[in-house]
Enzyme design. Sequence first.
Site, PDB file in Angstrom:
ATOM      1  N   ASN A 163       1.329 -23.124 -17.969  1.00  0.00           N
ATOM      2  CA  ASN A 163       2.633 -22.616 -18.392  1.00  0.00           C
ATOM      3  C   ASN A 163       3.611 -23.722 -18.749  1.00  0.00           C
ATOM      4  O   ASN A 163       4.509 -23.513 -19.570  1.00  0.00           O
ATOM      5  CB  ASN A 163       3.223 -21.698 -17.321  1.00  0.00           C
TER       6      ASN A 163
ATOM      7  N   GLU B 199      -5.817 -21.104 -11.986  1.00  0.00           N
ATOM      8  CA  GLU B 199      -5.171 -22.261 -11.376  1.00  0.00           C
ATOM      9  C   GLU B 199      -5.048 -22.018  -9.872  1.00  0.00           C
ATOM     10  O   GLU B 199      -4.553 -20.978  -9.447  1.00  0.00           O
ATOM     11  CB  GLU B 199      -3.785 -22.482 -11.974  1.00  0.00           C
TER      12      GLU B 199
ATOM     13  N   SER C 150       3.204 -17.454 -11.951  1.00  0.00           N
ATOM     14  CA  SER C 150       2.899 -18.405 -13.015  1.00  0.00           C
ATOM     15  C   SER C 150       3.924 -19.532 -13.080  1.00  0.00           C
ATOM     16  O   SER C 150       3.788 -20.431 -13.911  1.00  0.00           O
ATOM     17  CB  SER C 150       2.849 -17.685 -14.365  1.00  0.00           C
TER      18      SER C 150
ATOM     19  N   HIS D 173      -3.505 -18.358  -9.680  1.00  0.00           N
ATOM     20  CA  HIS D 173      -2.916 -17.884 -10.925  1.00  0.00           C
ATOM     21  C   HIS D 173      -3.990 -17.519 -11.939  1.00  0.00           C
ATOM     22  O   HIS D 173      -4.625 -18.390 -12.546  1.00  0.00           O
ATOM     23  CB  HIS D 173      -1.985 -18.960 -11.500  1.00  0.00           C
TER      24      HIS D 173
END
Length: 302
Positions: free
Chosen positions: A202, A164, A131, A152
């Site tokens: 994130n 992602e 992440s 991700h």
Amino acid sequence: MTSSTPTTTTSQPITIETVAIVGAGTMGLGIAQVCVQHGLPTILFDINADMLPKARQAIAAGLGKLVEKQKLSSEERDAALARLTLTDQLADVRADLLVEAVVERLDVKQQLFRQLAEQNPETSIFASNTSSLPITRLAAGIPYPERVVGMHFFNPAPLMKLVEVISGIATAPAVADAVFALAGRLGKRPVRAADAPGFIVNRVARHYYVEGLKLVEEQVAPVEVIDELLESAGFRMGPFRLMDLIGIDSNYLVTSAMYEAFHFDAKFRPSRLQQQKVDAGHHGRKSGRGFYEYPAAGATKS
């Protein structure tokens, strides 16, 4: 094309028919459930053999809930479970797509990929569920770095739609395309992201945790009040309940990695309060205690 160039760099579409996942924790087993549910034979590996029966039980329970909600038939559930192979032998981890869901440490992930490269063909795609760690750095030193890509998922993987797909400097477009297409096949909403610290989600969400922790450190409000306030404002979970769900240790590692990646920018500085939780082994739901206590998970109140 020379003999040393892998076929993953061609313009031909890449087909992914088998998947192997390394790490049978919450993320790994969740990704495995999604894969078997959508027809992919899947190997789930963990070095700790004790994790495997628990992972199978959790996957069976997850599929069972879908049966209860009439989103899956009993026959489809049984077929999905039949596609799942559990192993604690790394030599068994061979597939078209290899997804790592291990601890958020660059050295551990790189060593794992080097080991897997020795026993898999050069056409196998290596995907990281990281992440925060740079895909470009992760691919460095791996044979055929053009086949390394970020994939991700978000926790819980069976429920969260977003995935992602991150291309490093070396990632072949055909590899990213194949992983993007697979995420769609798994019923997810794939989004392409550049190889920047924290990628998209994130980087944006980091301050949800960091600022929440600052409020507690500065005694502006207690954990429960902050969570209740943000949940009443429309967030599905407050920052502290969410950290407990993700794993406080995992969350702390991501924050630390981003702090370093952004050259120790103060706005990403990890919280001492969070570090204390990690040092104490209070990792959230998985340990039975985090910012809240979870007796059902085996925690002992003190």
